[in-house]
Write a protein that holds these residues in place. Structure first.
Motif, PDB file in Angstrom:
ATOM      1  N   LEU A 131      36.967  43.819  32.170  1.00  0.00           N
ATOM      2  CA  LEU A 131      36.884  44.664  33.357  1.00  0.00           C
ATOM      3  C   LEU A 131      36.919  46.144  32.990  1.00  0.00           C
ATOM      4  CD1 LEU A 131      39.211  42.725  35.848  1.00  0.00           C
ATOM      5  CD2 LEU A 131      36.713  42.898  35.931  1.00  0.00           C
ATOM      6  N   LYS A 132      37.748  46.504  32.037  1.00  0.00           N
ATOM      7  CA  LYS A 132      37.877  47.912  31.643  1.00  0.00           C
ATOM      8  C   LYS A 132      36.638  48.387  30.885  1.00  0.00           C
ATOM      9  CE  LYS A 132      40.992  51.096  29.195  1.00  0.00           C
ATOM     10  NZ  LYS A 132      40.022  51.677  28.252  1.00  0.00           N
ATOM     11  N   GLN A 133      36.236  47.635  29.846  1.00  0.00           N
ATOM     12  CA  GLN A 133      35.159  48.098  28.976  1.00  0.00           C
ATOM     13  C   GLN A 133      33.775  48.021  29.624  1.00  0.00           C
ATOM     14  OE1 GLN A 133      35.340  46.301  25.030  1.00  0.00           O
ATOM     15  NE2 GLN A 133      37.577  46.203  25.141  1.00  0.00           N
TER      16      GLN A 133
ATOM     17  N   ALA B  16      34.256  48.756  42.737  1.00  0.00           N
ATOM     18  CA  ALA B  16      34.768  47.590  43.456  1.00  0.00           C
ATOM     19  C   ALA B  16      34.164  46.336  42.833  1.00  0.00           C
ATOM     20  CB  ALA B  16      34.421  47.671  44.938  1.00  0.00           C
ATOM     21  N   ILE B  17      34.884  45.220  42.981  1.00  0.00           N
ATOM     22  CA  ILE B  17      34.392  43.958  42.443  1.00  0.00           C
ATOM     23  C   ILE B  17      34.525  42.862  43.490  1.00  0.00           C
ATOM     24  CG2 ILE B  17      36.623  43.363  41.386  1.00  0.00           C
ATOM     25  CD1 ILE B  17      34.941  42.108  39.060  1.00  0.00           C
ATOM     26  N   ILE B  18      33.500  42.029  43.569  1.00  0.00           N
ATOM     27  CA  ILE B  18      33.509  40.884  44.473  1.00  0.00           C
ATOM     28  C   ILE B  18      33.964  39.664  43.672  1.00  0.00           C
ATOM     29  CG2 ILE B  18      32.185  39.528  46.135  1.00  0.00           C
ATOM     30  CD1 ILE B  18      32.101  42.497  46.760  1.00  0.00           C
ATOM     31  N   LEU B  19      34.975  38.959  44.174  1.00  0.00           N
ATOM     32  CA  LEU B  19      35.484  37.782  43.477  1.00  0.00           C
ATOM     33  C   LEU B  19      35.273  36.538  44.325  1.00  0.00           C
ATOM     34  CD1 LEU B  19      38.888  38.993  41.970  1.00  0.00           C
ATOM     35  CD2 LEU B  19      36.677  38.764  40.816  1.00  0.00           C
ATOM     36  N   GLY B  20      34.610  35.535  43.748  1.00  0.00           N
ATOM     37  CA  GLY B  20      34.462  34.256  44.412  1.00  0.00           C
ATOM     38  C   GLY B  20      35.781  33.514  44.441  1.00  0.00           C
ATOM     39  N   TYR B  21      35.828  32.399  45.189  1.00  0.00           N
ATOM     40  CA  TYR B  21      37.103  31.697  45.398  1.00  0.00           C
ATOM     41  C   TYR B  21      37.695  31.182  44.083  1.00  0.00           C
ATOM     42  CZ  TYR B  21      35.712  26.867  44.504  1.00  0.00           C
ATOM     43  OH  TYR B  21      35.341  25.712  43.884  1.00  0.00           O
ATOM     44  N   ASP B  22      36.851  30.907  43.084  1.00  0.00           N
ATOM     45  CA  ASP B  22      37.336  30.388  41.797  1.00  0.00           C
ATOM     46  C   ASP B  22      36.745  31.198  40.648  1.00  0.00           C
ATOM     47  OD1 ASP B  22      38.815  28.734  40.144  1.00  0.00           O
ATOM     48  OD2 ASP B  22      37.209  27.268  39.926  1.00  0.00           O
ATOM     49  N   ASN B  23      36.650  32.493  40.837  1.00  0.00           N
ATOM     50  CA  ASN B  23      36.014  33.388  39.876  1.00  0.00           C
ATOM     51  C   ASN B  23      36.962  33.706  38.715  1.00  0.00           C
ATOM     52  OD1 ASN B  23      33.917  36.344  40.459  1.00  0.00           O
ATOM     53  ND2 ASN B  23      34.230  35.120  38.634  1.00  0.00           N
TER      54      ASN B  23
ATOM     55  N   GLU C 191      45.118  36.415  39.865  1.00  0.00           N
ATOM     56  CA  GLU C 191      45.537  37.266  38.742  1.00  0.00           C
ATOM     57  C   GLU C 191      44.399  38.204  38.331  1.00  0.00           C
ATOM     58  OE1 GLU C 191      47.566  35.355  35.462  1.00  0.00           O
ATOM     59  OE2 GLU C 191      48.208  33.728  36.793  1.00  0.00           O
ATOM     60  N   VAL C 192      43.165  37.718  38.419  1.00  0.00           N
ATOM     61  CA  VAL C 192      42.015  38.606  38.156  1.00  0.00           C
ATOM     62  C   VAL C 192      42.049  39.778  39.129  1.00  0.00           C
ATOM     63  CG1 VAL C 192      39.504  38.814  38.154  1.00  0.00           C
ATOM     64  CG2 VAL C 192      40.561  36.726  37.285  1.00  0.00           C
ATOM     65  N   ALA C 193      42.328  39.480  40.403  1.00  0.00           N
ATOM     66  CA  ALA C 193      42.393  40.537  41.418  1.00  0.00           C
ATOM     67  C   ALA C 193      43.469  41.567  41.070  1.00  0.00           C
ATOM     68  CB  ALA C 193      42.665  39.926  42.792  1.00  0.00           C
ATOM     69  N   SER C 194      44.623  41.093  40.605  1.00  0.00           N
ATOM     70  CA  SER C 194      45.716  42.014  40.252  1.00  0.00           C
ATOM     71  C   SER C 194      45.324  42.906  39.080  1.00  0.00           C
ATOM     72  CB  SER C 194      46.977  41.222  39.898  1.00  0.00           C
ATOM     73  OG  SER C 194      47.446  40.499  41.010  1.00  0.00           O
TER      74      SER C 194
ATOM     75  N   ALA D 104      42.256  43.726  38.184  1.00  0.00           N
ATOM     76  CA  ALA D 104      41.216  44.639  38.655  1.00  0.00           C
ATOM     77  C   ALA D 104      41.825  45.806  39.428  1.00  0.00           C
ATOM     78  CB  ALA D 104      40.212  43.880  39.529  1.00  0.00           C
ATOM     79  N   GLU D 105      42.770  45.500  40.305  1.00  0.00           N
ATOM     80  CA  GLU D 105      43.406  46.559  41.103  1.00  0.00           C
ATOM     81  C   GLU D 105      44.206  47.520  40.223  1.00  0.00           C
ATOM     82  OE1 GLU D 105      45.483  44.082  43.837  1.00  0.00           O
ATOM     83  OE2 GLU D 105      43.809  43.980  45.272  1.00  0.00           O
ATOM     84  N   SER D 106      44.804  46.993  39.161  1.00  0.00           N
ATOM     85  CA  SER D 106      45.566  47.862  38.251  1.00  0.00           C
ATOM     86  C   SER D 106      44.658  48.838  37.515  1.00  0.00           C
ATOM     87  CB  SER D 106      46.355  47.015  37.242  1.00  0.00           C
ATOM     88  OG  SER D 106      45.486  46.436  36.277  1.00  0.00           O
ATOM     89  N   LEU D 107      43.361  48.492  37.440  1.00  0.00           N
ATOM     90  CA  LEU D 107      42.386  49.373  36.789  1.00  0.00           C
ATOM     91  C   LEU D 107      41.712  50.310  37.788  1.00  0.00           C
ATOM     92  CD1 LEU D 107      40.734  46.725  34.429  1.00  0.00           C
ATOM     93  CD2 LEU D 107      42.130  48.676  33.714  1.00  0.00           C
TER      94      LEU D 107
END
Length: 294
Positions: free
Chosen positions: A92-94, A104-111, A122-125, A127-130
């Motif tokens: 996500l960072k690089q 912004a990022i779109i995340l599917g239900y099992d992305n 956890e992916v959402a967390s 991403a938000e931290s970045l």
């Protein structure tokens, strides 16, 4: 830049919900929509059942479908073992933040993503931290209680259930390739066939059997029937072929493009006692296909 990321094999209904949210969010924010995808498939690179693993879409087909859904940009990252070792946060960072300037990022239900393969929450967390805004999408169901997934669709197509696969894809499954010479036995029975060699060798071929199909070649479309299998009536040990009888068609198309779109399976491939018995069955098969409403 609003980003969706994943392999998106087949660009099925679940993927289409993600892409719809992507395009909608980008327009609302006055930004561009971007899909970051990969090639080849991670399973092939990491040798996870690579010998048998097959794809629902070629890279060209995938990009074309994404663009037709209104995505502004599609970026393809070469998937290597080194790339595959990145964690979710590193990826996500690089890439999403630094390389493509995502906001912004779109995340599917099992992305899931990254070598750590953490769950979407956890992916959402991460991403938000970045500093990325996160937009989540819901699960899309195929048959009641069954999530639409590329894995499920591959299983359906492998079993020959192309109609249920189409319900999850959102379109009829197809193969695209070049017409090559065959043994011409079909022509001697009044059923000349066009043999197809796929442009994408890793594309999934439906399970053995006879199918009602649509055929596109020479800029036009015809009804037809397609046999996939080893042609047991004409001998043992034959290689698997994709042979299509195009109704009302008798052009020489060797070396030309052909697209075969699968509507439904009408029977299994079986061994007949004689070529005459096979011919009689082919006549019945053709009548069934001609009655197909498409």
């Amino acid at each position: 830049m609003v980003v969706a990321t994943g392999f998106f094999d087949g660009v099925h209904l679940g993927h289409r919900l993600v892409i719809s949210q992507l395009v909608k969010a980008a327009k609302a924010r006055g930004e561009e929509s971007l899909v970051i995808t990969f090639w080849p498939h991670p399973r092939n690179v990491l040798q996870l059942e690579a010998r048998t693993f097959r794809l629902l879409s070629s890279l060209h087909e995938k990009k074309k479908m994404l663009e037709e859904l209104g995505v502004d940009r599609v970026e393809v990252i070469p998937f290597t073992r080194e790339f595959g070792s990145l964690t979710t946060g590193e990826y996500l960072k690089q890439y999403v933040k630094e390389k493509f300037n995502g906001t912004a990022i779109i995340l599917g239900y099992d992305n899931r993503m990254g070598s750590d393969s953490i769950p979407p929450q956890e992916v959402a967390s991460v991403a938000e931290s970045l500093g990325l805004d996160v937009i989540r999408t819901d699960m899309v169901e195929g048959m009641p209680g069954t999530a639409v997934s590329s894995t499920r669709i591959r299983a359906l197509i492998s079993s020959g259930d192309v109609s249920d696969a189409a319900a999850m894809l959102g379109y009829d499954y197809s193969l695209y390739g070049v017409v090559v010479a065959g043994n011409r036995i079909g022509r001697t029975m009044g059923f000349p066939t066009a043999n197809m060699q796929l442009y994408e060798p890793l594309k999934l071929i439906p399970g053995n059997g006879v199918y009602s199909v649509k055929v596109q070649t020479l800029g036009k479309e015809w009804k037809g029937m397609c046999n996939i299998g080893n042609r047991p009536t004409v001998g043992a040990g034959n290689a698997c072929t994709v042979e299509t009888n195009i109704f009302g068609f008798d052009e020489d198309i060797y070396g030309l493009d052909m697209k075969v779109t699968f509507i439904r399976k009408i029977r299994e491939e079986i061994r007949f006692a004689s070529l005459e018995a096979l011919k009689n069955q082919l006549q019945k098969d053709r009548q069934l296909c001609l009655m197909s409403d498409f």
